[in-house]
Design a protein around this motif. Structure first.
Motif, mmCIF file in Angstrom:
data_model
loop_
_atom_site.group_PDB
_atom_site.id
_atom_site.type_symbol
_atom_site.label_atom_id
_atom_site.label_comp_id
_atom_site.label_asym_id
_atom_site.label_seq_id
_atom_site.Cartn_x
_atom_site.Cartn_y
_atom_site.Cartn_z
ATOM 1 N N VAL A 142 -12.685 0.701 7.158
ATOM 2 C CA VAL A 142 -12.725 0.616 8.620
ATOM 3 C C VAL A 142 -11.575 -0.244 9.131
ATOM 4 C CG1 VAL A 142 -14.058 -0.133 10.616
ATOM 5 C CG2 VAL A 142 -15.223 0.971 8.685
ATOM 6 N N LEU A 143 -11.478 -1.464 8.627
ATOM 7 C CA LEU A 143 -10.448 -2.393 9.104
ATOM 8 C C LEU A 143 -9.040 -1.817 8.979
ATOM 9 C CD1 LEU A 143 -9.623 -5.213 10.119
ATOM 10 C CD2 LEU A 143 -9.632 -5.979 7.737
ATOM 11 N N LEU A 144 -8.741 -1.173 7.862
ATOM 12 C CA LEU A 144 -7.383 -0.682 7.626
ATOM 13 C C LEU A 144 -7.016 0.505 8.511
ATOM 14 C CD1 LEU A 144 -6.999 -1.017 3.746
ATOM 15 C CD2 LEU A 144 -6.143 -2.503 5.551
ATOM 16 N N SER A 194 -2.843 -2.748 10.178
ATOM 17 C CA SER A 194 -2.013 -2.479 9.007
ATOM 18 C C SER A 194 -1.863 -3.764 8.199
ATOM 19 C CB SER A 194 -0.638 -1.966 9.444
ATOM 20 O OG SER A 194 0.173 -1.725 8.318
ATOM 21 N N LEU A 195 -2.443 -3.760 7.006
ATOM 22 C CA LEU A 195 -2.394 -4.930 6.142
ATOM 23 C C LEU A 195 -1.808 -4.552 4.788
ATOM 24 C CD1 LEU A 195 -5.943 -6.467 6.799
ATOM 25 C CD2 LEU A 195 -3.764 -7.282 7.716
ATOM 26 N N PRO A 196 -0.982 -5.403 4.222
ATOM 27 C CA PRO A 196 -0.434 -5.122 2.891
ATOM 28 C C PRO A 196 -1.502 -5.376 1.822
ATOM 29 C CG PRO A 196 0.312 -7.267 3.640
ATOM 30 C CD PRO A 196 -0.438 -6.651 4.792
#
Length: 320
Positions: free
Chosen positions: A284-286, A290-292
Motif C-alpha cells: 500500500v505505502l509504496l 516512492s521509497l528505495p
C-alpha cells in the motif's frame, strides 16, 4: 518449551528469516540472499515440528487421535481454524484492493474456494504452511500408528531415506489440491526432526564445537548457491541450512546470549499477523510514496516482526 531454549531459538530464527524474506518486495526470486533464505527456512520449521512431536509424545503409542480433545481436533483448532477464518475475513478486502496486490483475485465463489483448497493461492501466501503442516502431522502419525511395534529405528531410517529419494525425483508443484505435493515433500524434513530427537546424531552435535559447526555450514550454504540448481542441490541446501541453524542455536545458548529471548513464544503470532503489517508497509505505502529498498526493506521487516509482537503484548496486558 522453556526447557528447550535451543528449539525456541530455532523457531525465532526461522520466523525472522520468514519475515525478512517477505520484506524484499519486488526483488527477483534468484537474488542470492533471497535464494539463501528460501533454501532452508521452511524445511527448518517442519524439522522443528517433527522434533517436538517426538519430544512431547515419544513413540506415539498412547497418543489419542480422535474425539474433541484428541490430537487431530487440537491441531485442527490451532492450524485449520485460523487458516479458514482469517482467509475468509480478508478475502473480500483483498479482492476489492486487488489493484494493490501482487496476486490479484476476483470477488467470486471460484476464487474464494480456490484460495482455501489450493493453499499457495491463499490471500496470504505464507498461509500455505498451516494446512500443509496439519496434513503432515496426520499422515506421519497415522503411518507410525499403523506400523505400531514394527516402527523400529532401522525402519524409520529406511523410510527417511525413501522420502529423501522421493524429494529428489518428484517435481514440486504449488498448485496441487490441499498442497498434497508439498505434504509429500515436507514429510521428509518432519520425519528427519522426529528421528533426530534424542538420537546419537543429536547427542554428537550437541557435544561438537558449535562455532565450527556454524562457520563450516554457513560457508557451505554460500558455496551451494553456486552449484547448478536441481532437486538434489535443494535437498543439500535444506539439510545444510538446518544443521547451520542448530549450530547457531548451540552458539546462542553456550554464549549465554539473550538478545532474541523477548521473541521466544511469539513465533506463531508473528507468522499469523506479520502479513497485515507488511502489506501496509509494502503493497500500500509504496503505491503512494516512492521509497528505495534501503528504506522499505528494513521498514517492512521491523513492522512484520514487531507489529504482531507488540499486538500480543498489548493483548496480554489487557487480559491481566
Amino acid at each position: 518449551m522453556k526447557q528447550l531454549r535451543d528449539i525456541l531459538f530455532l523457531q525465532t530464527f526461522g520466523i525472522i528469516l520468514v519475515v525478512l524474506g517477505h520484506s524484499f518486495y519486488q526483488f527477483p526470486s534468484d537474488t542470492p540472499f533471497i535464494r539463501w533464505i528460501y533454501g532452508f527456512h521452511m524445511p527448518l520449521f517442519f524439522f522443528i515440528s517433527g522434533y517436538l512431536l517426538k519430544y512431547v509424545h515419544g513413540d506415539l503409542a498412547h497418543l489419542q487421535l480422535s474425539g474433541r480433545t484428541g490430537y487431530m481436533a487440537r491441531k485442527a483448532r490451532r492450524l485449520l481454524v485460523p487458516y479458514v477464518v482469517i482467509s475468509s475475513l480478508f478475502f473480500v478486502p483483498k479482492a476489492l484492493m486487488s489493484r494493490y496486490s501482487v496476486r490479484p483475485i476476483q470477488l467470486n465463489l471460484h476464487d474464494y474456494l480456490d484460495q482455501l483448497l489450493i493453499p499457495y493461492h491463499n490471500v496470504f501466501g505464507a498461509y500455505w504452511f498451516m494446512p500443509t503442516l496439519f496434513l503432515v502431522f496426520i499422515v506421519f502419525i497415522l503411518a507410525r500408528k499403523t506400523l505400531g511395534r514394527h516402527a523400529t529405528t532401522t525402519g524409520g531410517m529406511v523410510a527417511l531415506g525413501a522420502l529423501g529419494v522421493v524429494d529428489c525425483l518428484m517435481p514440486f508443484a504449488k498448485d496441487s489440491l490441499l498442497n498434497i505435493v508439498g505434504v509429500v515433500f515436507y514429510l521428509f524434513y518432519f520425519a528427519l526432526g522426529y528421528q533426530y530427537q534424542a538420537s546419537r546424531v543429536e547427542t554428537a552435535i550437541k557435544k561438537a564445537n558449535a562455532a565450527m559447526v556454524f562457520i563450516t555450514t554457513l560457508a557451505l550454504s554460500v558455496l551451494l548457491m553456486y552449484v547448478p540448481q536441481g532437486s538434489l542441490t535443494d535437498l543439500l541446501m535444506a539439510l545444510n541450512g538446518i544443521l547451520m541453524s542448530i549450530g547457531l542455536a548451540l552458539l546462542y545458548e553456550r554464549r549465554g546470549t539473550h538478545a532474541l529471548d523477548h521473541l521466544f513464544g511469539y513465533t506463531y503470532t508473528i507468522y499469523l499477523y506479520s502479513g497485515f503489517f507488511q502489506i501496509a508497509a509494502l503493497q500500500v505505502l509504496l503505491h503512494f510514496v516512492s521509497l528505495p529498498p534501503v528504506v522499505y526493506v528494513p521498514l517492512a521487516f521491523l513492522m512484520g516482526l514487531y507489529g504482531p509482537w507488540a499486538m500480543k503484548k498489548a493483548w496480554q496486558k489487557l487480559r491481566h
